[in-house]
Design a protein around this motif. Structure first.
Motif, PDB file in Angstrom:
ATOM      1  N   ARG A   5     -78.141  10.281 -86.408  1.00 11.38           N
ATOM      2  CA  ARG A   5     -77.310  10.831 -87.041  1.00 11.38           C
ATOM      3  C   ARG A   5     -75.797  10.272 -87.335  1.00 11.38           C
ATOM      4  O   ARG A   5     -75.593   9.733 -86.335  1.00 11.38           O
ATOM      5  N   VAL A   6     -75.216  10.294 -88.510  1.00  9.48           N
ATOM      6  CA  VAL A   6     -74.022   9.640 -88.812  1.00  9.48           C
ATOM      7  C   VAL A   6     -73.054  10.433 -87.939  1.00  9.48           C
ATOM      8  O   VAL A   6     -72.151   9.533 -87.223  1.00  9.48           O
ATOM      9  N   VAL A  30     -62.493  10.472 -90.918  1.00  8.26           N
ATOM     10  CA  VAL A  30     -62.925   9.805 -92.346  1.00  8.26           C
ATOM     11  C   VAL A  30     -62.712   8.153 -92.239  1.00  8.26           C
ATOM     12  O   VAL A  30     -63.371   7.685 -92.871  1.00  8.26           O
ATOM     13  N   GLU A  31     -61.773   8.097 -91.468  1.00  7.74           N
ATOM     14  CA  GLU A  31     -61.710   6.449 -91.375  1.00  7.74           C
ATOM     15  C   GLU A  31     -62.613   5.706 -90.628  1.00  7.74           C
ATOM     16  O   GLU A  31     -63.444   4.832 -90.936  1.00  7.74           O
ATOM     17  N   LEU A  32     -63.290   6.512 -89.560  1.00 10.17           N
ATOM     18  CA  LEU A  32     -64.425   5.955 -88.772  1.00 10.17           C
ATOM     19  C   LEU A  32     -65.672   5.865 -89.674  1.00 10.17           C
ATOM     20  O   LEU A  32     -66.583   4.812 -89.864  1.00 10.17           O
ATOM     21  N   LEU A  33     -65.673   6.690 -90.732  1.00  9.88           N
ATOM     22  CA  LEU A  33     -66.765   6.968 -91.423  1.00  9.88           C
ATOM     23  C   LEU A  33     -66.675   5.842 -92.414  1.00  9.88           C
ATOM     24  O   LEU A  33     -67.686   5.147 -92.983  1.00  9.88           O
ATOM     25  N   GLU A 148     -67.952  12.322 -97.405  1.00  7.50           N
ATOM     26  CA  GLU A 148     -67.214  13.026 -96.116  1.00  7.50           C
ATOM     27  C   GLU A 148     -67.986  14.200 -95.626  1.00  7.50           C
ATOM     28  O   GLU A 148     -68.051  14.659 -94.431  1.00  7.50           O
ATOM     29  N   SER A 149     -68.827  14.731 -96.564  1.00 12.02           N
ATOM     30  CA  SER A 149     -69.640  15.930 -96.165  1.00 12.02           C
ATOM     31  C   SER A 149     -70.489  15.385 -94.843  1.00 12.02           C
ATOM     32  O   SER A 149     -71.186  16.535 -94.260  1.00 12.02           O
ATOM     33  N   ALA A 150     -70.880  14.174 -94.737  1.00  7.55           N
ATOM     34  CA  ALA A 150     -71.693  13.862 -93.826  1.00  7.55           C
ATOM     35  C   ALA A 150     -71.037  14.073 -92.282  1.00  7.55           C
ATOM     36  O   ALA A 150     -72.155  14.250 -91.302  1.00  7.55           O
ATOM     37  N   LEU A 151     -69.899  14.312 -92.166  1.00  4.14           N
ATOM     38  CA  LEU A 151     -69.134  14.465 -91.037  1.00  4.14           C
ATOM     39  C   LEU A 151     -69.560  15.946 -90.402  1.00  4.14           C
ATOM     40  O   LEU A 151     -69.394  16.119 -89.145  1.00  4.14           O
ATOM     41  N   GLU A 154     -75.009  17.955 -89.745  1.00  9.25           N
ATOM     42  CA  GLU A 154     -75.689  17.521 -88.510  1.00  9.25           C
ATOM     43  C   GLU A 154     -76.938  16.587 -89.047  1.00  9.25           C
ATOM     44  O   GLU A 154     -77.636  16.131 -88.049  1.00  9.25           O
ATOM     45  N   ASN A 155     -77.528  16.768 -90.007  1.00  4.89           N
ATOM     46  CA  ASN A 155     -78.837  16.608 -90.436  1.00  4.89           C
ATOM     47  C   ASN A 155     -78.716  15.215 -91.330  1.00  4.89           C
ATOM     48  O   ASN A 155     -80.014  14.697 -91.575  1.00  4.89           O
ATOM     49  N   VAL A 156     -77.738  14.797 -91.624  1.00  4.19           N
ATOM     50  CA  VAL A 156     -77.483  13.479 -92.279  1.00  4.19           C
ATOM     51  C   VAL A 156     -77.629  12.251 -91.128  1.00  4.19           C
ATOM     52  O   VAL A 156     -76.928  12.221 -90.224  1.00  4.19           O
TER      53      VAL A 156
END
Length: 216
Positions: A5-6, A30-33, A148-151, A154-156
Motif C-alpha cells: 500500500r502507498v 505530500v512531499e514524500l508522495l 494525494e487521496s492515496a495518502l 488504505e486500499n491504494v
C-alpha cells in the motif's frame, strides 16, 4: 498485482526519518508522495521492463513508426495482429541488401522491424506498411502517478510489482535526506540510499539476464 500500500510505504519512510506528526513536519506526507511518484520514473529509466504494456497499434504509411503516446521505450514487435510473426533485424543488413528499401511498395504484412536505442520511442518496419496495418507491440511506460487521496485511502497500492517496494523506499529516503544536505550526516545517509537504489536495480537487471528464458 501489487499488494504494497502507498500509505504503508510512506509510513515506513516516516519511521526511518523519525517524522512523528500525522501530516509530517520536516518531511510532509505530500512531499514524500511526490518522491514516491518520482521513483517510478527513475526505476523505469533503468529497468524498462518494470512496467510494461501490450497493445495492438495501427501503423502509418511507410517504414517509420511510433509506439503509443504513453510509451517510454519499445521492447518488442511481436506479430501482425492477424497472425504472422515479426522478427527483429539489423538495419545495417537491410541497408546493405537494398539501400532503397524505405521506398519499396507498401504492404499490409510486416516481416521485420529495426530498432535504435538512441530513438527508443520509434522503430522502422520492413516492408513499408500500408496505413492501418495492425501489429502487436510490447513497450515500457511510466506508471501512473498517485493523487494525494492515496495518502488517505488504505486500499491504494503501488503501481508496479511489490518486488520494487524496497527500491522505492530507498529512493524516497535518498531524496528526503538530500533535503538536509547542509548537514553532513544527512548528506551521507542520502548517498547511502541513492547507492542502494542504484545497486538494487543493477542486480535486478543482472538477475533478469541470467534467468531469462532466452538465456542458454
Amino acid at each position: 498485482m501489487a499488494t504494497t500500500r502507498v500509505r504503508e510505504l510512506i509510513d515506513d519512510a516516516k519511521r526511518i526519518l523519525q517524522e512523528v506528526s500525522e501530516e509530517g513536519t520536516r518531511w510532509t506526507n505530500v512531499e514524500l508522495l511526490a518522491w514516491l511518484n518520482e521513483s517510478y520514473k527513475a526505476i523505469v529509466q533503468v529497468k524498462p521492463d518494470a512496467n510494461t504494456a501490450s497493445a495492438s497499434i495501427d501503423l502509418v504509411d511507410g517504414t517509420r513508426q511510433s509506439i503509443p503516446a504513453d510509451g517510454l521505450r519499445l521492447l518488442d514487435v511481436v506479430r501482425n495482429t492477424e497472425g504472422m510473426a515479426v522478427s527483429l533485424i539489423d538495419r545495417q543488413y537491410l541497408d546493405l541488401f537494398d539501400r532503397d528499401w524505405h521506398r519499396l511498395p507498401e504492404q499490409d504484412n510486416i516481416e521485420h522491424f529495426t530498432f535504435d536505442e538512441r530513438d527508443p520511442k520509434r522503430f522502422y518496419v520492413y516492408p513499408p506498411a500500408t496505413f492501418g496495418t495492425e501489429v502487436d507491440v510490447v513497450y515500457s511506460k511510466v506508471p501512473a502517478s498517485h493523487e494525494e487521496s492515496a495518502l488517505e485511502d488504505e486500499n491504494v497500492t503501488i503501481n508496479i510489482d511489490d518486488a520494487y517496494a524496497p527500491v522505492m523506499l530507498d529512493y524516497i529516503l535518498y531524496r528526503s535526506f538530500a533535503k538536509d544536505s547542509d548537514d553532513g550526516g544527512n548528506m551521507n545517509r542520502s548517498m547511502v540510499h541513492r547507492q542502494a537504489f542504484r545497486e538494487s536495480l543493477g542486480l535486478s537487471v543482472q538477475t533478469d539476464l541470467m534467468n531469462s528464458p532466452n538465456a542458454s
